[in-house]
Design an enzyme around this catalytic site. Structure first.
Site, PDB file in Angstrom:
ATOM      1  N   THR A 122     -14.387   3.878  -2.895  1.00 44.04           N
ATOM      2  CA  THR A 122     -13.464   4.877  -3.429  1.00 44.04           C
ATOM      3  C   THR A 122     -13.435   4.844  -4.945  1.00 44.04           C
ATOM      4  O   THR A 122     -13.573   5.876  -5.616  1.00 44.04           O
ATOM      5  CB  THR A 122     -12.036   4.626  -2.883  1.00 44.04           C
ATOM      6  OG1 THR A 122     -12.060   4.730  -1.464  1.00 44.04           O
ATOM      7  CG2 THR A 122     -11.058   5.632  -3.459  1.00 44.04           C
TER       8      THR A 122
ATOM      9  N   ASP B  75      -6.587   9.162  -6.070  1.00 43.15           N
ATOM     10  CA  ASP B  75      -6.306  10.087  -4.972  1.00 43.15           C
ATOM     11  C   ASP B  75      -4.856  10.555  -5.095  1.00 43.15           C
ATOM     12  O   ASP B  75      -4.083  10.046  -5.914  1.00 43.15           O
ATOM     13  CB  ASP B  75      -6.571   9.442  -3.605  1.00 43.15           C
ATOM     14  CG  ASP B  75      -5.805   8.134  -3.421  1.00 43.15           C
ATOM     15  OD1 ASP B  75      -4.586   8.114  -3.677  1.00 43.15           O
ATOM     16  OD2 ASP B  75      -6.432   7.139  -3.018  1.00 43.15           O
TER      17      ASP B  75
ATOM     18  N   ASP C 263     -11.351  -2.618  -2.045  1.00 41.62           N
ATOM     19  CA  ASP C 263     -11.881  -3.289  -0.859  1.00 41.62           C
ATOM     20  C   ASP C 263     -13.407  -3.324  -0.946  1.00 41.62           C
ATOM     21  O   ASP C 263     -13.991  -4.244  -1.495  1.00 41.62           O
ATOM     22  CB  ASP C 263     -11.389  -2.587   0.396  1.00 41.62           C
ATOM     23  CG  ASP C 263     -11.759  -3.349   1.670  1.00 41.62           C
ATOM     24  OD1 ASP C 263     -12.445  -4.379   1.581  1.00 41.62           O
ATOM     25  OD2 ASP C 263     -11.350  -2.908   2.758  1.00 41.62           O
TER      26      ASP C 263
ATOM     27  N   LYS D 158     -10.121  13.728  -3.508  1.00 41.65           N
ATOM     28  CA  LYS D 158     -11.153  13.198  -2.618  1.00 41.65           C
ATOM     29  C   LYS D 158     -10.841  13.565  -1.179  1.00 41.65           C
ATOM     30  O   LYS D 158      -9.717  13.912  -0.834  1.00 41.65           O
ATOM     31  CB  LYS D 158     -11.236  11.671  -2.749  1.00 41.65           C
ATOM     32  CG  LYS D 158     -10.039  10.951  -2.138  1.00 41.65           C
ATOM     33  CD  LYS D 158     -10.195   9.452  -2.169  1.00 41.65           C
ATOM     34  CE  LYS D 158      -9.023   8.796  -1.426  1.00 41.65           C
ATOM     35  NZ  LYS D 158      -9.091   7.346  -1.450  1.00 41.65           N
TER      36      LYS D 158
ATOM     37  N   HIS E  29       0.832  -1.212   0.000  1.00 36.54           N
ATOM     38  CA  HIS E  29       0.000   0.000   0.000  1.00 36.54           C
ATOM     39  C   HIS E  29       0.863   1.258   0.000  1.00 36.54           C
ATOM     40  O   HIS E  29       0.527   2.253  -0.645  1.00 36.54           O
ATOM     41  CB  HIS E  29      -0.931  -0.023   1.210  1.00 36.54           C
ATOM     42  CG  HIS E  29      -1.957   1.052   1.214  1.00 36.54           C
ATOM     43  ND1 HIS E  29      -2.931   1.153   0.234  1.00 36.54           N
ATOM     44  CD2 HIS E  29      -2.173   2.101   2.061  1.00 36.54           C
ATOM     45  CE1 HIS E  29      -3.700   2.202   0.484  1.00 36.54           C
ATOM     46  NE2 HIS E  29      -3.254   2.788   1.584  1.00 36.54           N
TER      47      HIS E  29
ATOM     48  N   ASP F 129      -5.225   1.703  -9.071  1.00 40.50           N
ATOM     49  CA  ASP F 129      -5.161   1.674  -7.614  1.00 40.50           C
ATOM     50  C   ASP F 129      -4.472   0.385  -7.181  1.00 40.50           C
ATOM     51  O   ASP F 129      -4.293  -0.541  -7.992  1.00 40.50           O
ATOM     52  CB  ASP F 129      -6.562   1.758  -7.004  1.00 40.50           C
ATOM     53  CG  ASP F 129      -6.567   2.459  -5.657  1.00 40.50           C
ATOM     54  OD1 ASP F 129      -5.484   2.644  -5.070  1.00 40.50           O
ATOM     55  OD2 ASP F 129      -7.671   2.817  -5.170  1.00 40.50           O
TER      56      ASP F 129
ATOM     57  N   GLY G  52     -15.045  -1.049  -2.629  1.00 43.80           N
ATOM     58  CA  GLY G  52     -15.377  -0.472  -3.926  1.00 43.80           C
ATOM     59  C   GLY G  52     -15.877   0.954  -3.859  1.00 43.80           C
ATOM     60  O   GLY G  52     -16.139   1.567  -4.901  1.00 43.80           O
TER      61      GLY G  52
END
Length: 326
Positions: free
Chosen positions: A237, A178, A233, A201, A138, A229, A235
């Site tokens: 975002t 983002d 997870d 965002k 991440h 991305d 969905g």
């Protein structure tokens, strides 16, 4: 003579937990080895028992386990398997974690919070892991949490080449959902020769998975937008970002992500989204209801990438050379 010399050759052994056996079999096939037979079961109270059916003494052991749901169970099983290898006198233990659990908790946003990604790294080291091999963390800083070598693999070449082969690149715009993913999206732009756009965002800090999209920075009108991305997870975002792109005149939206966590309301959100295709890798198993009923999900295999990296590690080669073109 003050010692004993041996003429033995290095030996690779490949082990798998129970979380994602399909991926383990694919990686083993790419390596040209078999998965070591393992006896593993749960006691009535949930405790996990593991015993390997072959000796691991003196072997370079590679243990694969992806942290899928139920995530805490599979992390614990992996720790137990590492401990079993250590106590079986393995020469080295390389832990392969296609999806690294708790990676989103990589820093303290507010007081009295844990840094759980560091905790997972500490647990693996304490259990006996010598090396960590993982895919698309991440955040890059997690590599520094593990006290030992970390091989950080990327799904970008696999995903970008797939998208580039099916889309008119003159109409393509790469979009970061983002600010945190801009650096990765920029690498996509370099590989595909496409311009960059960003969806700005803001999250609600008190409500998990709650996102409000504000604006799109960049030209997306009449363009085919590729949202990139690291994971999907619930969905929320990615679907909100796609809606913002369509609202700004995007002709089509394709979503790519390395890890398809797809939990909670993800199934309904993906089904109801106007996104034409969701492109994922198989670092995690795709939930049955989605893989069977949603034809706009495409799953690409990360197994060849993992196998090539594992072979480089075993042969004392260069994992970095696999991604030099980036």
């Amino acid at each position: 003579m003050t010692g004993i010399k041996t003429t033995g050759e290095k030996k690779m052994m490949f082990f798998s937990g129970r979380a994602h056996p399909e991926l383990a079999e694919e990686v083993a096939q790419q390596l040209g080895v078999g998965v070591v037979p393992t006896k593993a079961f749960d006691f009535a109270n949930g405790e996990i028992y593991v015993r390997y059916q072959e000796s691991a003494r003196g072997a370079d052991c590679f243990l694969i386990q992806s942290h899928t749901a139920p995530i805490n169970k599979w992390i614990m099983e992996q720790l137990i398997m590492i401990d079993a290898l250590k106590r079986a006198s393995a020469r080295s233990i390389t832990v392969i974690v296609p999806f690294y659990g708790y990676a989103r908790q990589d820093k303290k946003h507010r007081g009295r919070e844990p840094i759980s990604a560091r905790l997972i790294a500490d647990l693996m080291k304490t259990a006996g892991a010598d090396r960590l091999l993982t895919v698309d963390l991440h955040t890059d800083q997690i590599q520094g949490f593990f006290d030992g070598p970390v091989d950080h693999l990327f799904a970008l070449p696999l995903l970008a080449d797939y998208v580039g082969a099916k889309v008119d690149r003159s109409k393509l715009t790469v979009v970061s959902p983002d600010a945190g993913r801009v650096r990765v999206a920029d690498r996509w732009c370099d590989r595909l020769g496409a311009p960059l756009a960003i969806v700005h965002k803001r999250r609600d800090k008190d409500v998990a998975n709650q996102v409000t999209v504000h604006e799109v920075v960049g030209e997306v009108k009449g363009r085919v937008c590729v949202l990139v991305d690291d994971m999907i997870d619930t969905g929320g975002t990615i679907c909100a970002a796609a809606d913002a792109l369509f609202a700004h005149g995007a002709e089509d939206v394709i979503v790519t992500a390395t890890h398809g966590v797809l939990s909670g309301p993800a199934a309904d959100r993906l089904k109801n989204s106007k996104v034409s295709e969701f492109v994922l890798t198989n670092t995690l198993p795709t939930p049955g209801e989605l893989s069977e009923s949603l034809d706009k999900i495409t799953v690409l295999s990360i197994a060849p990438t993992i196998a090539r990296a594992a072979r480089e590690v075993f042969e004392d080669g260069s994992v970095t050379s696999l991604f030099d073109e980036q």
